[in-house]
Design a protein around this motif. Structure first.
Motif, PDB file in Angstrom:
ATOM      1  N   SER A  61       1.031  34.653  30.150  1.00 44.79           N
ATOM      2  CA  SER A  61       0.223  33.526  30.616  1.00 44.79           C
ATOM      3  C   SER A  61       1.095  32.594  31.456  1.00 44.79           C
ATOM      4  O   SER A  61       2.135  32.117  30.990  1.00 44.79           O
ATOM      5  N   LEU A  62       0.682  32.328  32.683  1.00 45.98           N
ATOM      6  CA  LEU A  62       1.430  31.438  33.554  1.00 45.98           C
ATOM      7  C   LEU A  62       1.523  30.034  32.951  1.00 45.98           C
ATOM      8  O   LEU A  62       2.557  29.371  33.042  1.00 45.98           O
ATOM      9  N   ALA A  63       0.470  29.608  32.288  1.00 44.61           N
ATOM     10  CA  ALA A  63       0.468  28.283  31.658  1.00 44.61           C
ATOM     11  C   ALA A  63       1.544  28.182  30.580  1.00 44.61           C
ATOM     12  O   ALA A  63       2.231  27.165  30.467  1.00 44.61           O
ATOM     13  N   SER A  64       1.733  29.244  29.793  1.00 46.75           N
ATOM     14  CA  SER A  64       2.754  29.204  28.747  1.00 46.75           C
ATOM     15  C   SER A  64       4.158  29.228  29.332  1.00 46.75           C
ATOM     16  O   SER A  64       5.077  28.611  28.795  1.00 46.75           O
ATOM     17  N   VAL A  65       4.353  29.906  30.464  1.00 44.43           N
ATOM     18  CA  VAL A  65       5.659  29.908  31.130  1.00 44.43           C
ATOM     19  C   VAL A  65       5.964  28.509  31.663  1.00 44.43           C
ATOM     20  O   VAL A  65       7.067  27.988  31.471  1.00 44.43           O
ATOM     21  N   LEU A  66       5.000  27.879  32.310  1.00 45.72           N
ATOM     22  CA  LEU A  66       5.200  26.531  32.840  1.00 45.72           C
ATOM     23  C   LEU A  66       5.443  25.521  31.721  1.00 45.72           C
ATOM     24  O   LEU A  66       6.295  24.636  31.833  1.00 45.72           O
ATOM     25  N   GLU A  67       4.715  25.665  30.621  1.00 47.04           N
ATOM     26  CA  GLU A  67       4.895  24.771  29.480  1.00 47.04           C
ATOM     27  C   GLU A  67       6.304  24.905  28.896  1.00 47.04           C
ATOM     28  O   GLU A  67       6.959  23.912  28.586  1.00 47.04           O
ATOM     29  N   ALA A  68       6.777  26.145  28.767  1.00 43.46           N
ATOM     30  CA  ALA A  68       8.129  26.368  28.249  1.00 43.46           C
ATOM     31  C   ALA A  68       9.181  25.849  29.221  1.00 43.46           C
ATOM     32  O   ALA A  68      10.188  25.266  28.803  1.00 43.46           O
ATOM     33  N   ALA A  69       8.958  26.043  30.522  1.00 37.49           N
ATOM     34  CA  ALA A  69       9.928  25.572  31.526  1.00 37.49           C
ATOM     35  C   ALA A  69      10.030  24.045  31.530  1.00 37.49           C
ATOM     36  O   ALA A  69      11.111  23.498  31.758  1.00 37.49           O
ATOM     37  N   GLU A  70       8.931  23.368  31.247  1.00 38.12           N
ATOM     38  CA  GLU A  70       8.953  21.906  31.196  1.00 38.12           C
ATOM     39  C   GLU A  70       9.755  21.393  30.005  1.00 38.12           C
ATOM     40  O   GLU A  70      10.216  20.258  30.000  1.00 38.12           O
ATOM     41  N   LYS A  71       9.951  22.221  28.981  1.00 41.84           N
ATOM     42  CA  LYS A  71      10.706  21.828  27.789  1.00 41.84           C
ATOM     43  C   LYS A  71      12.216  21.952  27.990  1.00 41.84           C
ATOM     44  O   LYS A  71      12.979  21.495  27.147  1.00 41.84           O
ATOM     45  N   ILE A  72      12.653  22.553  29.083  1.00 43.34           N
ATOM     46  CA  ILE A  72      14.080  22.704  29.314  1.00 43.34           C
ATOM     47  C   ILE A  72      14.703  21.345  29.588  1.00 43.34           C
ATOM     48  O   ILE A  72      14.243  20.598  30.463  1.00 43.34           O
ATOM     49  N   LYS A  73      15.718  21.016  28.795  1.00 40.12           N
ATOM     50  CA  LYS A  73      16.421  19.748  28.955  1.00 40.12           C
ATOM     51  C   LYS A  73      17.748  20.038  29.637  1.00 40.12           C
ATOM     52  O   LYS A  73      18.453  20.969  29.275  1.00 40.12           O
ATOM     53  N   PRO A  74      18.129  19.212  30.618  1.00 35.18           N
ATOM     54  CA  PRO A  74      19.411  19.430  31.281  1.00 35.18           C
ATOM     55  C   PRO A  74      20.560  19.290  30.296  1.00 35.18           C
ATOM     56  O   PRO A  74      20.520  18.445  29.393  1.00 35.18           O
TER      57      PRO A  74
END
Length: 77
Positions: A61-74
């Motif tokens: 699911s593209l939505a789940s990939v985008l959601e996970a990518a938004e959780k990446i903290k520098p």
């Protein structure tokens, strides 16, 4: 999955979905290898999303990939 994968209903549904969507790949290469998608965070965050193909054409699911990518903290230097 080898030959038994071609007798699964889900494989054929995925094939026709791709065909109707205009997929026009060359279908060359290793056709019996299932793939996956991983989203890995910086530092100690680890794996934020793991999707393994269970059958040919199984999409993440593209939505789940985008959601996970938004959780990446520098990572702090």
């Amino acid at each position: 999955m080898m030959l038994s994968g071609f007798f699964r209903l889900g494989v054929w549904q995925n094939f026709f979905r791709a065909w109707r969507g205009g997929y026009s790949g060359n279908l060359e290469g290793e056709g019996f290898t299932l793939g996956g998608v991983y989203v890995i965070g910086a530092g100690r965050q680890g794996v934020l999303l793991e999707h393994r193909e269970k059958e040919f054409g199984d999409k993440v699911s593209l939505a789940s990939v985008l959601e996970a990518a938004e959780k990446i903290k520098p990572q702090a230097s």
